[in-house]
Design a protein around this motif. Sequence first.
Motif, PDB file in Angstrom:
ATOM      1  N   LEU A   1       0.814  -1.224   0.000  1.00 25.27           N
ATOM      2  CA  LEU A   1       0.000   0.000   0.000  1.00 25.27           C
ATOM      3  C   LEU A   1       0.846   1.272   0.000  1.00 25.27           C
ATOM      4  O   LEU A   1       0.387   2.319  -0.423  1.00 25.27           O
ATOM      5  CB  LEU A   1      -0.932   0.021   1.217  1.00 25.27           C
ATOM      6  N   ARG A   2       2.077   1.153   0.475  1.00 24.19           N
ATOM      7  CA  ARG A   2       2.941   2.329   0.571  1.00 24.19           C
ATOM      8  C   ARG A   2       3.763   2.584  -0.688  1.00 24.19           C
ATOM      9  O   ARG A   2       4.416   3.618  -0.812  1.00 24.19           O
ATOM     10  CB  ARG A   2       3.904   2.171   1.754  1.00 24.19           C
ATOM     11  N   LEU A   3       3.722   1.623  -1.618  1.00 25.22           N
ATOM     12  CA  LEU A   3       4.604   1.719  -2.784  1.00 25.22           C
ATOM     13  C   LEU A   3       4.117   2.725  -3.812  1.00 25.22           C
ATOM     14  O   LEU A   3       2.915   2.884  -4.024  1.00 25.22           O
ATOM     15  CB  LEU A   3       4.724   0.344  -3.444  1.00 25.22           C
ATOM     16  N   LYS A   4       5.071   3.394  -4.432  1.00 27.44           N
ATOM     17  CA  LYS A   4       4.765   4.266  -5.568  1.00 27.44           C
ATOM     18  C   LYS A   4       4.985   3.419  -6.823  1.00 27.44           C
ATOM     19  O   LYS A   4       6.127   3.216  -7.255  1.00 27.44           O
ATOM     20  CB  LYS A   4       5.698   5.489  -5.577  1.00 27.44           C
ATOM     21  N   LEU A   5       3.905   2.901  -7.366  1.00 27.14           N
ATOM     22  CA  LEU A   5       4.032   1.957  -8.475  1.00 27.14           C
ATOM     23  C   LEU A   5       4.283   2.667  -9.803  1.00 27.14           C
ATOM     24  O   LEU A   5       3.805   3.776 -10.033  1.00 27.14           O
ATOM     25  CB  LEU A   5       2.766   1.110  -8.585  1.00 27.14           C
ATOM     26  N   ARG A   6       5.044   1.986 -10.633  1.00 22.17           N
ATOM     27  CA  ARG A   6       5.315   2.482 -11.980  1.00 22.17           C
ATOM     28  C   ARG A   6       4.987   1.362 -12.963  1.00 22.17           C
ATOM     29  O   ARG A   6       5.302   0.204 -12.710  1.00 22.17           O
ATOM     30  CB  ARG A   6       6.786   2.892 -12.091  1.00 22.17           C
ATOM     31  N   LYS A   7       4.343   1.719 -14.061  1.00 26.45           N
ATOM     32  CA  LYS A   7       4.104   0.752 -15.139  1.00 26.45           C
ATOM     33  C   LYS A   7       4.991   1.113 -16.318  1.00 26.45           C
ATOM     34  O   LYS A   7       5.039   2.282 -16.726  1.00 26.45           O
ATOM     35  CB  LYS A   7       2.650   0.810 -15.633  1.00 26.45           C
ATOM     36  N   VAL A   8       5.648   0.106 -16.844  1.00 23.31           N
ATOM     37  CA  VAL A   8       6.389   0.291 -18.088  1.00 23.31           C
ATOM     38  C   VAL A   8       5.769  -0.670 -19.094  1.00 23.31           C
ATOM     39  O   VAL A   8       5.747  -1.890 -18.871  1.00 23.31           O
ATOM     40  CB  VAL A   8       7.893   0.022 -17.912  1.00 23.31           C
ATOM     41  N   ILE A   9       5.230  -0.106 -20.153  1.00 22.61           N
ATOM     42  CA  ILE A   9       4.524  -0.926 -21.148  1.00 22.61           C
ATOM     43  C   ILE A   9       5.250  -0.847 -22.486  1.00 22.61           C
ATOM     44  O   ILE A   9       5.471   0.236 -23.022  1.00 22.61           O
ATOM     45  CB  ILE A   9       3.053  -0.484 -21.289  1.00 22.61           C
ATOM     46  N   GLU A  10       5.633  -2.024 -22.961  1.00 21.76           N
ATOM     47  CA  GLU A  10       6.285  -2.125 -24.270  1.00 21.76           C
ATOM     48  C   GLU A  10       5.357  -2.886 -25.194  1.00 21.76           C
ATOM     49  O   GLU A  10       4.669  -3.812 -24.770  1.00 21.76           O
ATOM     50  CB  GLU A  10       7.622  -2.879 -24.120  1.00 21.76           C
ATOM     51  N   GLN A  11       5.363  -2.493 -26.462  1.00 23.70           N
ATOM     52  CA  GLN A  11       4.464  -3.124 -27.426  1.00 23.70           C
ATOM     53  C   GLN A  11       5.099  -3.165 -28.800  1.00 23.70           C
ATOM     54  O   GLN A  11       5.708  -2.193 -29.238  1.00 23.70           O
ATOM     55  CB  GLN A  11       3.156  -2.328 -27.484  1.00 23.70           C
ATOM     56  N   GLN A  12       4.997  -4.325 -29.418  1.00 25.97           N
ATOM     57  CA  GLN A  12       5.386  -4.459 -30.827  1.00 25.97           C
ATOM     58  C   GLN A  12       4.301  -5.263 -31.497  1.00 25.97           C
ATOM     59  O   GLN A  12       4.179  -6.468 -31.255  1.00 25.97           O
ATOM     60  CB  GLN A  12       6.726  -5.174 -30.960  1.00 25.97           C
ATOM     61  N   GLY A  13       3.486  -4.625 -32.292  1.00 22.71           N
ATOM     62  CA  GLY A  13       2.353  -5.317 -32.899  1.00 22.71           C
ATOM     63  C   GLY A  13       1.436  -5.851 -31.820  1.00 22.71           C
ATOM     64  O   GLY A  13       0.998  -5.100 -30.954  1.00 22.71           O
ATOM     65  N   ASP A  14       1.184  -7.155 -31.844  1.00 27.16           N
ATOM     66  CA  ASP A  14       0.280  -7.782 -30.870  1.00 27.16           C
ATOM     67  C   ASP A  14       0.996  -8.281 -29.626  1.00 27.16           C
ATOM     68  O   ASP A  14       0.405  -8.896 -28.762  1.00 27.16           O
ATOM     69  CB  ASP A  14      -0.434  -8.980 -31.523  1.00 27.16           C
ATOM     70  N   GLN A  15       2.301  -8.037 -29.567  1.00 24.14           N
ATOM     71  CA  GLN A  15       3.118  -8.542 -28.456  1.00 24.14           C
ATOM     72  C   GLN A  15       3.316  -7.432 -27.419  1.00 24.14           C
ATOM     73  O   GLN A  15       3.715  -6.319 -27.766  1.00 24.14           O
ATOM     74  CB  GLN A  15       4.472  -8.996 -29.016  1.00 24.14           C
ATOM     75  N   TYR A  16       3.023  -7.760 -26.174  1.00 24.32           N
ATOM     76  CA  TYR A  16       3.145  -6.773 -25.096  1.00 24.32           C
ATOM     77  C   TYR A  16       4.026  -7.275 -23.961  1.00 24.32           C
ATOM     78  O   TYR A  16       4.043  -8.466 -23.660  1.00 24.32           O
ATOM     79  CB  TYR A  16       1.774  -6.478 -24.474  1.00 24.32           C
ATOM     80  N   ILE A  17       4.712  -6.345 -23.318  1.00 21.36           N
ATOM     81  CA  ILE A  17       5.352  -6.611 -22.030  1.00 21.36           C
ATOM     82  C   ILE A  17       4.858  -5.518 -21.083  1.00 21.36           C
ATOM     83  O   ILE A  17       4.945  -4.329 -21.418  1.00 21.36           O
ATOM     84  CB  ILE A  17       6.895  -6.579 -22.117  1.00 21.36           C
ATOM     85  N   ILE A  18       4.310  -5.932 -19.964  1.00 21.77           N
ATOM     86  CA  ILE A  18       3.864  -4.956 -18.961  1.00 21.77           C
ATOM     87  C   ILE A  18       4.616  -5.209 -17.668  1.00 21.77           C
ATOM     88  O   ILE A  18       4.540  -6.283 -17.094  1.00 21.77           O
ATOM     89  CB  ILE A  18       2.339  -5.028 -18.729  1.00 21.77           C
TER      90      ILE A  18
END
Length: 133
Positions: A34-51
């Motif tokens: 609950l105390r964390l400052k979350l970060r999302k890094v989203i990579e995408q190439q066509g239909d392929q994703y890394i979150i």
Amino acid sequence: PASLRGTWDIISNVNFDGYMSALGISIYLRKIALRLKLRKVIEQQGDQYIIKTLSTFRNYAISFKIGQEFEEFTKGLDNGHIKSTVTWQGNKLMCEQIGEKKNRGWAHWVEGDKLHLELYCDGEVCKQVFKKN
Ligand code: RET
């Protein structure tokens, strides 16, 4: 739909505790999370994703192709083995997570310069909003 790619930093987090409780996460880990400052890094190439979900305490990453079921091990979260499928529903990137827990999944979408994420488990909804870094 607008691209989800980029680095996003959390600005609000509603009912993360309820969602984590539904996942069966201990009070000890919930207090830390609950105390964390979350970060999302989203990579995408066509239909392929890394979150990637990044924090000073623990990171979590998934990699998938739209429409293709994959095995997800929620390491460091509830340590569950689930079968996940991500699809577009209108402007929302939706994931269904089939496993031991009921009605589990998430939705990601972009509105203006904000990334929205809803996390679902067993009737609990956590709503997180991120701004572009
Ligand atoms: C942290 C810290 C340790 C405890 C818990 C966490 C929760 C992570 C979550 C990640 C969700 C990721 C999604 C990715 C999909 O695109 C922050 C790792 C419980 C809920 C939805």
